[in-house]
Design an enzyme around this catalytic site. Structure first.
Site, PDB file in Angstrom:
ATOM      1  N   ASP A   8      60.931  58.380  58.734  1.00 11.37           N
ATOM      2  CA  ASP A   8      61.635  58.248  59.993  1.00 11.37           C
ATOM      3  C   ASP A   8      61.987  59.689  60.382  1.00 11.37           C
ATOM      4  O   ASP A   8      61.797  60.610  59.583  1.00 11.37           O
ATOM      5  CB  ASP A   8      62.894  57.389  59.777  1.00 11.37           C
ATOM      6  CG  ASP A   8      63.816  57.392  60.978  1.00 11.37           C
ATOM      7  OD1 ASP A   8      63.324  57.261  62.107  1.00 11.37           O
ATOM      8  OD2 ASP A   8      65.034  57.569  60.784  1.00 11.37           O
ATOM      9  N   ASP A  10      64.994  60.906  62.994  1.00  5.80           N
ATOM     10  CA  ASP A  10      66.425  61.148  63.185  1.00  5.80           C
ATOM     11  C   ASP A  10      67.226  60.675  61.976  1.00  5.80           C
ATOM     12  O   ASP A  10      67.002  59.574  61.455  1.00  5.80           O
ATOM     13  CB  ASP A  10      66.937  60.417  64.432  1.00  5.80           C
ATOM     14  CG  ASP A  10      66.339  60.979  65.717  1.00  5.80           C
ATOM     15  OD1 ASP A  10      65.857  62.129  65.687  1.00  5.80           O
ATOM     16  OD2 ASP A  10      66.358  60.275  66.743  1.00  5.80           O
ATOM     17  N   ASP A  19      68.069  62.163  70.192  1.00 10.15           N
ATOM     18  CA  ASP A  19      68.336  61.621  71.530  1.00 10.15           C
ATOM     19  C   ASP A  19      69.754  61.904  72.020  1.00 10.15           C
ATOM     20  O   ASP A  19      70.016  61.856  73.221  1.00 10.15           O
ATOM     21  CB  ASP A  19      68.074  60.109  71.559  1.00 10.15           C
ATOM     22  CG  ASP A  19      66.585  59.782  71.644  1.00 10.15           C
ATOM     23  OD1 ASP A  19      65.798  60.690  71.976  1.00 10.15           O
ATOM     24  OD2 ASP A  19      66.217  58.620  71.389  1.00 10.15           O
ATOM     25  N   ASP A  99      61.678  56.473  66.643  1.00 10.39           N
ATOM     26  CA  ASP A  99      62.061  55.972  67.966  1.00 10.39           C
ATOM     27  C   ASP A  99      62.549  57.115  68.862  1.00 10.39           C
ATOM     28  O   ASP A  99      63.201  56.887  69.862  1.00 10.39           O
ATOM     29  CB  ASP A  99      63.153  54.897  67.840  1.00 10.39           C
ATOM     30  CG  ASP A  99      63.155  53.940  69.025  1.00 10.39           C
ATOM     31  OD1 ASP A  99      62.329  54.135  69.941  1.00 10.39           O
ATOM     32  OD2 ASP A  99      63.988  53.006  69.046  1.00 10.39           O
ATOM     33  N   ASP A 179      66.517  55.645  57.458  1.00 12.72           N
ATOM     34  CA  ASP A 179      67.968  55.430  57.409  1.00 12.72           C
ATOM     35  C   ASP A 179      68.431  54.216  58.207  1.00 12.72           C
ATOM     36  O   ASP A 179      69.481  53.648  57.916  1.00 12.72           O
ATOM     37  CB  ASP A 179      68.702  56.661  57.964  1.00 12.72           C
ATOM     38  CG  ASP A 179      68.576  56.761  59.477  1.00 12.72           C
ATOM     39  OD1 ASP A 179      69.557  56.474  60.195  1.00 12.72           O
ATOM     40  OD2 ASP A 179      67.480  57.080  59.964  1.00 12.72           O
TER      41      ASP A 179
END
Length: 241
Positions: A8, A10, A19, A99, A179
């Site tokens: 992942d 972030d 973001d 994402d 996470d």
């Protein structure tokens, strides 16, 4: 056989949320309530489109956005981990499923000098339009009821593994480090020899702990090893090679 490391981004590769980090390019580093209150659960990418439109409305240049994003801190030990992966590309493949968006991740990895450690990035496409506004699109469409509308990480991972298998590449072991709640779905396609690595104290660790407590649940086959720094992931990777 090769090893695959899946990250992942972030709160995993970087130690913050890209973001929300972008808000630092605004004079007051904050959004007005009209934008903040427009968020609908499960529609974060759509919300980020409005955030970036607001940032564009404030005459923040693309160069300013990029320079701010390049200052986001990496999680402790991650630079060493990515360096190790880069030095062992013959035996380790590495992908990011996030994402966030293509621009943020590319800028941050380029600034670190370690972009070559990552073979593929799967995330929401982003670009600057002719007016200088950044636009963010959904990564893909899917029919998973557990994931946000724009991204099912399991679907991405399964498609990637299928593509690699068609090309004659099979992985002896997959390490999945993440996470968040959207990192749970892809863990269900991992095998018994694979390792899911949730960050300590974050949502994924709590969800996996809850799954483990349901003794009749056999949906998760992978071994669980929690981590708090990239150094711990690196130690696991070295031990398996």
């Amino acid at each position: 056989m090769k090893t695959l490391v899946v990250f992942d981004f972030d709160h995993t590769v970087v130690d913050d949320n890209s973001d929300t980090w972008v808000l630092r390019c605004l004079p007051g580093e904050a959004l007005p309530d009209s934008v903040k209150k427009s968020y609908r659960k499960g529609h974060w990418t759509e919300f980020m489109g409005r955030v970036m439109k607001y940032i564009g409305d404030q005459d923040v240049s693309p160069d300013r956005v990029r320079s701010v994003m390049e200052t986001i801190p990496f999680t402790a030990g991650m630079m060493d981990l990515l360096t190790f992966i880069l030095e062992h590309k013959s035996s380790i493949d590495c992908i990011v499923i996030s994402d966030s968006n293509t621009l943020f991740i590319d800028w941050i990895l380029q600034a670190s000098g370690l972009q070559a450690a990552v073979d593929r990035v799967f995330t929401n496409p982003a670009y600057f339009n002719e007016l200088g506004y950044m636009e963010v699109q959904c990564c893909h469409s899917h029919d998973c009821t557990q994931c946000p509308v724009n991204l099912c990480k399991r679907k991405v991972l399964e498609l990637y593994l299928s593509e690699r298998s068609d090309g004659g590449v099979r992985y002896e072991r997959i390490y999945y480090a993440g996470d968040g709640g959207n990192d749970l779905c892809p863990t269900f396609c991992l095998r018994g020899n694979d390792v899911v690595m949730p960050r300590k104290g974050y949502t994924l660790e709590k969800l996996l702990s809850k799954l483990e407590s349901q003794k009749d649940d056999t949906s998760l086959r992978a071994k669980i090893i929690a981590w708090s720094s990239g150094t711990e992931i690196l130690e696991q990777l070295k031990a398996s090679m």
